[in-house]
Design a protein around this motif. Structure first.
Motif, PDB file in Angstrom:
ATOM      1  N   LEU A  84       0.238   7.561   5.695  1.00  0.00           N
ATOM      2  CA  LEU A  84       0.167   6.452   4.754  1.00  0.00           C
ATOM      3  C   LEU A  84       1.450   5.669   4.847  1.00  0.00           C
ATOM      4  O   LEU A  84       2.477   6.190   5.260  1.00  0.00           O
ATOM      5  N   SER A  86       3.557   3.570   2.335  1.00  0.00           N
ATOM      6  CA  SER A  86       3.711   3.101   0.956  1.00  0.00           C
ATOM      7  C   SER A  86       4.335   1.713   0.926  1.00  0.00           C
ATOM      8  O   SER A  86       5.190   1.377   1.731  1.00  0.00           O
ATOM      9  N   ASP A 103      -0.785   1.207  -0.331  1.00  0.00           N
ATOM     10  CA  ASP A 103      -0.711   1.435   1.111  1.00  0.00           C
ATOM     11  C   ASP A 103      -0.950   0.132   1.844  1.00  0.00           C
ATOM     12  O   ASP A 103      -2.002  -0.473   1.718  1.00  0.00           O
TER      13      ASP A 103
END
Length: 166
Positions: A84, A86, A103
């Motif tokens: 992912l 962020s 995301d």
């Protein structure tokens, strides 16, 4: 820089820059000696509610992408790396069982969508979307039963700069 008060209010963790060397420092909230810890990342890091783990962004040079690593504070090696990326929001659930975040890669409306990745799960799930608005920030209540989000519109202006005729 970048101070964080522990969830139990007993200490402050911060990025410690001394003579050009960067590390993490942790000091009791009342003051005292600073404990030095390894620095794991310069941006997007958050310590778990129980103070035992940290989630932080890492750069995967081979794939040319940002990911999130999770490791114990007493270790220098990540126990897991989550696929992912962020985007300004990265927080632990109050019970420490997962991470919530925006995301930039996995959803169409990255500014509007909060995702959740439970530790041990194979992939994240969408927690909620404020589309067409933007989620500016997100927080859980201490018991994790309620959540609040700051939602707004993203407004921008464009200005054309050109050379003045002579």
């Amino acid at each position: 820089s970048d101070p964080r008060i522990s969830h139990d209010g007993t200490y402050v963790t911060f990025v410690w820059d001394r003579d050009g060397l960067r590390s993490l420092g942790r000091v009791p909230i009342e003051g005292g000696n600073v404990e030095e810890m390894p620095l794991f990342g310069d941006s997007h890091w958050v310590i778990s509610p129980d103070g035992s783990r940290v989630a932080y962004t890492v750069w995967n040079e081979r794939e040319n992408i940002s990911q999130v690593a999770v490791r114990r504070l007493d270790s220098e090696k990540p126990e897991m790396i989550l696929d992912l990326s962020s985007y300004f929001i990265l927080k632990w659930r109050p019970d420490g069982t997962g991470l919530v975040y925006r995301d930039r890669r996995s959803v169409e409306s990255a500014h509007a969508t909060i995702m959740e990745w439970k530790l041990g799960a194979a992939s994240p799930v969408k927690l909620f979307s404020a589309e067409p608005d933007t989620v500016q920030d997100f927080a859980f209540s201490p018991d994790g039963k309620k959540a609040a989000a700051i939602v707004g519109k993203l407004n921008t202006d464009a200005v054309l700069l050109s050379k003045r005729p002579e």
